[in-house]
Design an enzyme around this catalytic site. Structure first.
Site, PDB file in Angstrom:
ATOM      1  N   SER A 142      51.329  29.073  35.099  1.00 40.58           N
ATOM      2  CA  SER A 142      50.121  29.771  34.640  1.00 40.58           C
ATOM      3  C   SER A 142      50.113  31.277  34.897  1.00 40.58           C
ATOM      4  O   SER A 142      49.215  31.970  34.432  1.00 40.58           O
ATOM      5  CB  SER A 142      48.876  29.160  35.279  1.00 40.58           C
ATOM      6  N   SER A 154      47.505  29.313  32.184  1.00 42.60           N
ATOM      7  CA  SER A 154      46.065  29.363  32.137  1.00 42.60           C
ATOM      8  C   SER A 154      45.479  30.740  32.475  1.00 42.60           C
ATOM      9  O   SER A 154      44.318  30.988  32.185  1.00 42.60           O
ATOM     10  CB  SER A 154      45.502  28.338  33.118  1.00 42.60           C
ATOM     11  N   LYS A 186      41.244  36.461  38.417  1.00 44.17           N
ATOM     12  CA  LYS A 186      41.083  35.232  37.644  1.00 44.17           C
ATOM     13  C   LYS A 186      39.852  34.505  38.175  1.00 44.17           C
ATOM     14  O   LYS A 186      39.622  34.497  39.391  1.00 44.17           O
ATOM     15  CB  LYS A 186      42.345  34.365  37.806  1.00 44.17           C
TER      16      LYS A 186
END
Lengths: 99, 474
Positions: B175, B151, B76
């Site tokens: 997330s 997210s 990420k």
């Protein structure tokens, strides 16, 4: 609790953000809704409850305060948008024309 | 789950030499290229990954490879990798290059993992649909009209679509678990304090936790075990010994709770609720004691989460000042304008909303009513959660109230915030929690997950029980 223009100006100044025109109206509306939503927390009886400040159950585990894991000056300055060989640069702070 | 793109299913092939790591990397690169339109990757490290694959193939031949030899991992874009670009999907960090690697990444590299690229996410991990990225939204690989969740949307799509074995994400309020539920992957958030946050761009420091996405529970266990444990750069890490998570064969779970208020929640989709109830009946028939418990704070979880995380975010994001790194406004005169204009131009609308909210709850006159009250409510929530775990080994329930929704379908911020209603609980209380694939919905054929939460530091039981549960889900 009603979020006014005055509160937006004051909070934006603290947050170092700038809102004007439509953007300012939008953030005012959003903040009003969000604050109203957060007002739900008042329904919880917290009489005599201490705020939970840290999620660490034991004490924080500090390492010895000795210099280590240094990065070079070049590396530290590498991502600066404006710099010279030794320093971060910002525009002039003092206005010599005076007021 | 895409079984054939889990590391656990391929490890033997690498070790026997029937599949080379280089071939494996190439097949992932092809898949990344083929499904480029999903916008999961912000950058692919093709040459570097192939070069490293060749080295690791040599190590395997020589028999001196690490435990992750052959594992291909995506990061990420809020987890640092030295010498690579690093943006948190924000314009304010355009062009930024990381000067060090996150501890979690270092540990994976030390065991011979290969990093294949950095993955799109909501800007500064703020969002539940991956529509808040400065680099465009990520599409759900199962149906491109739908969001992948957020997210960590790029991370789950990369794993779900078979572009890498494992992806790292971060979970502040769901997330990792919410996108896993929306895309049919395994998403695991360890206990707060298990994995070093050094090198993770801070959103809300008392909530943030790094964790993996994977196509098998074995993979989640293996990488977590390697990432966990003491690190002198994160003083909030626990001293507790890291258990042998990779052994998934035995668990000590007997008593399981489900939260009454979740099953009575009007927002919970009827079909998801029915399936969860059937699973509970099945667990009972398998000999588990499964009981309803009351958790009377369900509607307070998301408000408490927003008070506290926005407060922490407003403080953490003050470091983006337009001077030390990142975007600097060309229009600014004087230092105050440098701050204000650089930040206003660099941050997206959701990030500004949260900074403003956080600054508000911390400001003079509102601190006691909001921030301090939020911290008190957090204690009430944690104590109630601990009380449940005095009588039960596990809490089970749906990960999300619905399946994935369509892009642009949720526009109101608060409706979006409520996406996390079942996941924020374990971030407020610090407990470990996982979402594993459960069923596909009959209306849109999109997946949804089942969520398990365990007592603090009981990851071993959590993962072993997840493994067991996955075998009884048909």
């Amino acid at each position: 609790m009603q979020i006014t223009d005055e509160i937006i100006d004051q909070i934006a100044e603290l947050a170092k953000l700038k809102f004007e025109g439509e953007e300012k109206e939008a953030i005012k509306g959003d903040l009003n809704n969000i604050v109203h939503f957060m007002d739900k927390l008042r329904e919880v009886d917290t009489e005599g409850v201490e705020p939970l400040i840290s999620m660490v159950e034991d004490e924080n585990d500090m390492r010895e305060d000795v210099i280590g894991n240094e990065i070079s000056k070049e590396a530290a300055l590498k991502n600066a948008p404006s710099k010279n060989s030794d320093y971060f640069k910002i525009p002039k702070v003092l206005d010599k024309t005076g007021e | 789950m895409v079984e054939n793109s889990s590391f656990s299913s391929q490890k033997e092939l690498f070790d026997k030499g029937t599949l080379s790591v280089e071939e494996c990397v190439n097949s992932f690169l092809n898949k990344i290229n083929e499904r480029n339109n999903l916008n999961a990757f912000l950058e692919v490290y093709s040459e570097e990954a192939i070069r490293r694959a060749k080295e690791i193939d040599q190590k395997i031949k020589a028999g001196n490879q690490g435990r992750l030899a052959g594992m291909v991992i995506g990061l990420k874009d809020n987890i640092a990798f030295k010498g690579h670009k690093f943006s948190a999907s924000s314009k304010i960090l355009e062009g930024f290059e990381s000067q060090f690697s996150a501890t979690a990444v270092e540990r994976l590299l030390n065991e011979d993992a290969i990093i294949i690229g950095r993955l799109n996410c909501d800007e500064f991990a703020m969002g539940s649909s991956n529509e808040n990225s400065a680099y465009g939204p990520v599409s759900n690989h199962l149906n491109e009209d739908y969001v992948p969740g957020g997210s960590s949307g790029g991370s789950t799509v990369a794993v779900g679509a078979g572009m890498c074995h494992v992806a790292l994400g971060s979970d502040t309020g769901g997330s990792i678990r919410q996108p896993a539920s929306f895309t049919g992957t395994v998403g695991f958030k360890p206990t707060y304090g298990r994995i070093s946050r050094y090198g993770l761009i801070a959103y809300a420091s008392s909530f943030d936790q790094i964790g993996p996405f994977s196509n098998s529970i074995e993979d989640a266990a293996l990488v977590s075990e390697i990432m966990m444990g003491k690190d002198e750069f994160d003083s909030t890490l626990s001293n507790k010994e890291v258990p042998n998570l990779s052994d998934l064969n035995t668990h000590s779970v007997k008593r399981i709770a489900y939260i009454k208020e979740i099953f009575e929640d009007d927002g919970l989709d009827q079909e998801i609720k029915n399936q969860c109830n059937q699973l509970i009946e099945k667990l009972k028939s398998e000999g588990f004691e499964v009981e309803e418990v009351s958790f009377p704070y369900l509607d307070k979880l998301v408000p408490a989460y927003y008070v506290l995380t926005t407060a922490e975010a407003s403080s953490n994001l003050s470091r983006f000042d337009g001077v030390h790194y990142g975007h600097q406004s060309k229009n600014a005169e004087g230092i105050d304008e440098i701050y204000k204009l650089s930040r206003s131009e660099g941050f997206g609308p959701e990030v500004k909303r949260r900074i403003m909210t956080g600054t508000f709850v911390l400001s003079h006159g509102f601190y006691d009513a909001y921030y301090s009250q939020g911290q008190k409510v957090r204690r009430v929530i944690r104590d109630k959660t601990n009380e449940i775990f005095q009588s039960y080994d596990m809490i089970i329930g749906p990960t999300t109230p619905t399946t994935a929704f369509k892009k642009n379908a949720v526009k109101d911020p608060i409706t979006m915030y409520l996406q996390d209603i079942y996941t924020v609980h374990s971030n407020l209380s610090g407990n470990p929690s996982i979402s594993i694939p459960f069923k596909n919905h009959s209306e849109n054929n999109m997946p949804y997950g089942i969520q398990l939460m365990a007592d603090h530091f009981e990851e071993k039981d959590l993962l072993a029980f997840s493994k067991y549960l996955s075998t009884i889900i048909d």
